[in-house]
Scaffold this motif. Structure first.
Motif, PDB file in Angstrom:
ATOM      1  N   LEU A 358       0.728  -1.310  -0.137  1.00  0.00           N
ATOM      2  CA  LEU A 358       0.014   0.075  -0.050  1.00  0.00           C
ATOM      3  C   LEU A 358       0.897   1.381   0.071  1.00  0.00           C
ATOM      4  CD1 LEU A 358      -2.973  -0.944   2.417  1.00  0.00           C
ATOM      5  CD2 LEU A 358      -2.697  -1.040  -0.052  1.00  0.00           C
ATOM      6  N   MET A 359       1.980   1.115   0.765  1.00  0.00           N
ATOM      7  CA  MET A 359       2.885   2.327   0.814  1.00  0.00           C
ATOM      8  C   MET A 359       3.493   2.497  -0.816  1.00  0.00           C
ATOM      9  SD  MET A 359       5.069   2.080   4.324  1.00  0.00           S
ATOM     10  CE  MET A 359       3.934   2.325   5.730  1.00  0.00           C
ATOM     11  N   GLN A 360       3.810   1.515  -1.351  1.00  0.00           N
ATOM     12  CA  GLN A 360       4.243   1.901  -2.649  1.00  0.00           C
ATOM     13  C   GLN A 360       3.247   2.170  -3.713  1.00  0.00           C
ATOM     14  OE1 GLN A 360       5.696  -2.491  -3.443  1.00  0.00           O
ATOM     15  NE2 GLN A 360       7.696  -2.057  -2.414  1.00  0.00           N
ATOM     16  N   ALA A 361       1.874   1.685  -3.455  1.00  0.00           N
ATOM     17  CA  ALA A 361       0.981   2.093  -4.437  1.00  0.00           C
ATOM     18  C   ALA A 361       0.438   3.584  -4.233  1.00  0.00           C
ATOM     19  CB  ALA A 361      -0.172   1.233  -4.286  1.00  0.00           C
ATOM     20  N   ARG A 364       2.927   5.765  -5.907  1.00  0.00           N
ATOM     21  CA  ARG A 364       2.686   5.797  -7.394  1.00  0.00           C
ATOM     22  C   ARG A 364       1.705   6.499  -7.699  1.00  0.00           C
ATOM     23  NH1 ARG A 364       2.665   0.794  -7.507  1.00  0.00           N
ATOM     24  NH2 ARG A 364       0.445   0.438  -8.208  1.00  0.00           N
ATOM     25  N   LEU A 365       0.611   6.224  -7.124  1.00  0.00           N
ATOM     26  CA  LEU A 365      -0.679   6.892  -7.389  1.00  0.00           C
ATOM     27  C   LEU A 365      -1.402   8.074  -6.578  1.00  0.00           C
ATOM     28  CD1 LEU A 365      -2.338   3.140  -8.203  1.00  0.00           C
ATOM     29  CD2 LEU A 365      -1.200   4.778 -10.069  1.00  0.00           C
ATOM     30  N   GLY A 366      -0.783   8.250  -5.550  1.00  0.00           N
ATOM     31  CA  GLY A 366      -1.263   9.169  -4.619  1.00  0.00           C
ATOM     32  C   GLY A 366      -2.214   8.842  -3.906  1.00  0.00           C
ATOM     33  N   GLY A 367      -3.159   9.313  -3.277  1.00  0.00           N
ATOM     34  CA  GLY A 367      -4.311   9.079  -2.339  1.00  0.00           C
ATOM     35  C   GLY A 367      -3.656   9.435  -0.690  1.00  0.00           C
TER      36      GLY A 367
END
Length: 399
Positions: A358-361, A364-367
């Motif tokens: 989730l940290m990597q995502a 990459r994608l924000g949020g």
């Protein structure tokens, strides 16, 4: 100028043509074909049209109705055809210029006026072809419900259902043939043995009383409402998760890794316009999710037994996705590639490995990333202390 509608949907009361508007009467008098159930056909005035009995089950008559295109046709319905009525059932087969509707007074209005209840504060449910569990979320002390039923025998089923849930002290007013000369009201107690025979058409007006447990209206309902093998999103985290999912009217949810179904069920309880599909790879849990949904009145939940993302490929695209189980790098890559722009995605992680994903995502994608740490008071020797649960990391993003 558009073409004239070939189909008129006429709402008929127990007084037949008495009280119908001029347009309704004109439609009946000029029709070539009038189609409806036997009870409604028997209420018609003298007409020259061919009378066609609507078959049972109801859906079998839709194709027959559509075969009459090109003729002047009247479809008969009860009261208001578009308030838990037959009108909406034929809409998917019609264009806007093909039909016109002429409603009469709805059963709900007639019942409210007989009871002296403000209709805007009364729960109105059409359960003539739906499970009684759809009443579940509306049951609370002093609540008032008007419920349409399939037949007189269903009155005893309503009473038994209320008594089973602890609402046996409720008053049930059985209303027969409303709006006609044979209209009748009979008041009974839900806990009493029902021996009376009631005639169709029938509805009931329920004033809820007893010691039953009313279902909370806010997200984060008690864990005990859900049958579970222990795999479920617990109440406080569920409330935070529903807040992140942020359901909006008309939206569809994918709940990946359903567990007990609590997330999807609470999503559906938020509003009747919402829909949801739960994907669960464990067959026993899939069955349990369906049973939980039915018991809590949201039997519209679609439960798919299978593995994501394989089973996702042929599903209608969602507005919102929740990943509660089966989180993996492959899953996130697939969702990123196949979900439409604007889709809301929420995922919860408990393990260090899934937390890293989730940290990597998020990089990459924000949020937003939220770390949820909860503790409950628990015995500590002769006193009490705080017992911490495993922390949960929640990622939420709009793609």
């Amino acid at each position: 100028m558009g073409r004239s509608p070939w189909l008129s949907i006429v709402g008929l009361g127990e007084n037949g043509a008495d009280g119908l508007c001029t347009a309704s009467l004109n439609a009946l008098q000029t029709a070539e074909i009038i189609m409806g159930p036997p009870r409604h056909l028997a209420l018609l005035p003298d007409v020259s049209a061919q009378q066609v009995t609507w078959p049972v089950p109801f859906t079998n008559g839709i194709a027959q109705l559509m075969s009459f295109r090109g003729k002047r046709v009247v479809m008969l319905a009860s009261g208001d055809p578009f308030w838990f009525g037959a009108g909406s059932s034929v809409m998917r087969d019609l264009q806007a210029d093909e039909w016109v509707a002429y409603p009469s007074v709805s059963t709900f209005s007639l019942a409210a006026n007989m009871m002296g209840w403000p209709l805007e504060k009364t729960h109105c449910l059409g359960l003539h072809a739906a499970p009684l569990a759809r009443m579940r979320s509306a049951l609370a002390h002093d609540a008032r419900l008007i419920v349409l039923l399939r037949d007189g025998g269903a009155v005893a089923d309503v009473a038994a259902y209320l008594d089973q849930l602890g609402w046996g002290a409720s008053t049930i007013s059985v209303l027969e043939s409303l709006g006609g000369p044979d209209a009748l009201r009979t008041d009974i107690c839900a806990a009493d043995q029902i021996t009376d025979a009631f005639s169709h058409p029938v509805c009931v007006a329920v004033e809820v009383a007893g010691t039953g447990d009313a279902m909370p209206l806010a997200s984060g309902r008690p864990d005990g409402l859900f049958d579970s093998d222990g795999t479920m999103t617990k109440r406080p985290v569920r409330a935070l998760t529903l807040s992140a999912l942020a359901p909006r009217a008309g939206q569809h949810l994918w709940d990946i890794g359903g567990g007990s179904g609590s997330i999807a069920i609470e999503w559906l309880l938020s509003d009747p316009s919402l829909s949801a599909t739960t994907i669960e790879p464990n067959a026993e849990r899939s069955a349990r999710i369906a049973a939980n949904a039915a018991a809590l009145g949201v039997d519209r939940l679609q439960v798919i037994h299978g593995f994501a993302p394989e089973v996702l490929r042929d599903l209608p695209k969602p507005d919102t996705v929740f990943i509660g189980g089966g989180l993996s790098a492959e899953m996130l890559v697939w969702l990123e590639a196949h979900l439409a722009k604007g889709t809301r995605l929420v995922a919860n992680a408990v393990t260090l490995e899934s937390e890293t994903l989730l940290m990597q995502a998020q990089t990459r994608l924000g949020g937003e990333l939220l770390r949820i740490e909860l503790s409950n008071a628990a015995p500590l020797g002769s006193k009490r202390g705080w017992k911490a649960s495993y922390p949960i990391v929640q990622w939420s993003v709009v793609l």
